[in-house]
Design a protein around this motif. Structure first.
Motif, PDB file in Angstrom:
ATOM      1  N   LEU A  59      68.944  38.981  30.915  1.00  0.00           N
ATOM      2  CA  LEU A  59      69.665  39.116  29.701  1.00  0.00           C
ATOM      3  C   LEU A  59      70.733  40.503  30.031  1.00  0.00           C
ATOM      4  O   LEU A  59      70.421  41.263  30.692  1.00  0.00           O
ATOM      5  N   ASP A  60      71.900  40.693  29.003  1.00  0.00           N
ATOM      6  CA  ASP A  60      72.669  41.684  29.430  1.00  0.00           C
ATOM      7  C   ASP A  60      73.308  41.649  30.855  1.00  0.00           C
ATOM      8  O   ASP A  60      73.076  42.625  31.520  1.00  0.00           O
ATOM      9  N   ALA A  61      73.288  40.737  31.452  1.00  0.00           N
ATOM     10  CA  ALA A  61      73.852  40.181  32.620  1.00  0.00           C
ATOM     11  C   ALA A  61      75.208  40.863  33.006  1.00  0.00           C
ATOM     12  O   ALA A  61      75.483  41.281  34.110  1.00  0.00           O
ATOM     13  N   ASP A  62      75.839  41.392  32.041  1.00  0.00           N
ATOM     14  CA  ASP A  62      77.139  42.104  32.374  1.00  0.00           C
ATOM     15  C   ASP A  62      77.034  43.366  33.120  1.00  0.00           C
ATOM     16  O   ASP A  62      77.908  43.746  33.971  1.00  0.00           O
ATOM     17  N   TYR A  63      75.784  43.948  32.919  1.00  0.00           N
ATOM     18  CA  TYR A  63      75.584  45.254  33.616  1.00  0.00           C
ATOM     19  C   TYR A  63      74.246  45.156  34.322  1.00  0.00           C
ATOM     20  O   TYR A  63      74.042  46.110  35.246  1.00  0.00           O
ATOM     21  N   LEU A  64      73.332  44.406  33.937  1.00  0.00           N
ATOM     22  CA  LEU A  64      72.006  44.217  34.456  1.00  0.00           C
ATOM     23  C   LEU A  64      72.121  43.305  35.925  1.00  0.00           C
ATOM     24  O   LEU A  64      70.836  43.445  36.770  1.00  0.00           O
ATOM     25  N   PHE A  65      72.639  42.425  36.064  1.00  0.00           N
ATOM     26  CA  PHE A  65      72.505  41.251  36.856  1.00  0.00           C
ATOM     27  C   PHE A  65      72.605  42.021  38.277  1.00  0.00           C
ATOM     28  O   PHE A  65      71.673  41.629  39.008  1.00  0.00           O
ATOM     29  N   GLU A  66      73.475  42.761  38.518  1.00  0.00           N
ATOM     30  CA  GLU A  66      73.687  43.374  39.988  1.00  0.00           C
ATOM     31  C   GLU A  66      72.480  43.968  40.320  1.00  0.00           C
ATOM     32  O   GLU A  66      71.959  43.933  41.533  1.00  0.00           O
TER      33      GLU A  66
END
Length: 382
Positions: A59-66
């Motif tokens: 979740l919050d992949a806008d900044y947690l994905f990488e």
């Protein structure tokens, strides 16, 4: 200049072929809108066509994905965790609505209820259908989205097997509910909680309160880990928490370490060959994946069997190694060692001699095998 550009292009192509990042637009009936997904497939996904992979849901992949995807790729490269499919949900300005809860029940409400159903009844089934997935899912969230992950613990069975909670912003009553609910769950649950000394004060105190309750939970199937990072802020703690969480959750998957060799293999009451089989049975049961036993683990357990003079265990380990790696010297070497130790040198000599066309493994070379055969021949006059 052309050489530099060519090198840069090659590196980019190489990185792209490894990372396999996919962007998708997912139309959700539950949400009544389209959501953007970001998916990282394992490096060898296209070539390992029979292999299945756990899911890491971000979740919050806008900044947690990488940071999550990078750590998953790194840990799986070194076999410290299984290769996994990383699925990120881009939330942006919708994260607060996505995580909304009812003012009276403090369970998902309004759009939060729709988002809860979207993940469980639309997204995960879609990923399972489109990709080769194993039945093991880890969720990752931060503050509001970390709290949201916990709602899946109240499903029967829980949707997620692992929960990475980075500075969760807990809904009212969540701490008490978790402490009551978790002992009722029969399946294995992996739960990681992190805060930092410079985290938002209210969130840090709530995390400490939750830790106080969860660390005393009486359940053999509940695997709990907690970190309070010195000097970490609300945002920087993720950089330290994500690798810690993955390392701890997947510790059973790792190759046998020096510590495990010294503190467990050399002391266990279980026959060492059985310990090896049990280790990989746990991996299969937990993560839904079946792997060949690593060469490292064959060598570690065979060496331990030699040190403890468990010759029948050594024979069983050698037989299994011969079956899984028939082209190598691994099985023949330890089978020869077995016959040496039980007083059948002639059999040992023939096995060592017969491995001359096999592939060498680690310290086990063809020369070593032939030297052992020659020594037996000299000692016994064959």
């Amino acid at each position: 200049m052309k050489k530099i550009l060519l090198l840069a292009l090659c590196c980019f192509i190489n990185y792209a072929s490894f990372s396999q990042i996919i962007y998708e637009e997912f139309k959700s009936d539950k949400l009544g809108e389209t959501r953007r997904l970001k998916i990282q497939l394992p490096r060898n996904y296209e070539t390992n066509t029979e292999k299945k992979y756990p899911i890491v849901l971000v979740l919050d992949a806008d900044y947690l994905f990488e940071p999550v995807a990078g750590n998953v790729d790194y840990f799986s490269y070194w076999e410290d965790m299984p290769e996994s499919i990383v699925v990120g949900i881009m939330q942006g300005n919708t994260r607060y609505e996505d995580c909304a809860y009812d003012d009276k029940t403090f369970m998902p409400g309004q759009k939060g209820a729709s988002f809860f159903e979207f993940i469980g009844t639309e997204l995960i089934p879609y990923i399972d259908k489109k990709y080769r997935t194993a039945k093991f899912i880890v969720g990752v969230g931060h503050d509001f989205t970390a709290n949201f992950l916990n709602y899946y613990l109240f499903k029967d069975p829980p949707l997620l097997n692992g929960y990475i909670n980075l500075s969760p912003d807990m809904a009212p009553m969540m701490e008490e509910r978790l402490a009551t609910r978790i002992p009722q769950i029969p399946g294995k649950i992996f739960y990681y909680l992190a805060t930092g000394s410079d985290d938002i004060k209210g969130l840090m105190e709530a995390a400490e309160d939750l830790n106080t309750q969860l660390k005393d939970v009486k359940s053999k199937s509940f695997n709990y880990y907690y970190d309070n990072f010195d000097g970490a802020t609300h945002y920087s703690l993720g950089g330290r928490g994500i690798p810690n969480a993955l390392e701890k959750m997947f510790s059973v998957y790792r190759p046998i370490s020096k510590k495990e060799f010294t503190e467990v293999l050399l002391k266990t009451d279980t026959p060492i060959s059985q310990y090896l089989l049990d280790k990989y049975k746990v991996i299969e049961d937990l993560f839904g994946i079946t792997n060949n036993i690593r060469v490292n683990d064959f060598i570690a357990t065979a060496t331990a069997a030699e040190k403890r003079k468990q010759w029948e265990s050594l024979r069983e380990i050698a037989t299994l190694a011969k079956k899984q790696y028939p082209e190598t010297v691994l099985g023949p070497y330890y089978l020869g060692r077995y016959y040496e130790e039980i007083g059948e040198p002639k059999k040992a000599m023939k096995i060592f001699q017969g491995a001359f066309d096999k592939e060498e493994v680690d310290f086990i070379t063809i020369d070593k095998m032939l030297d052992k055969a020659d020594k037996i021949k000299t000692d016994f006059g064959y």
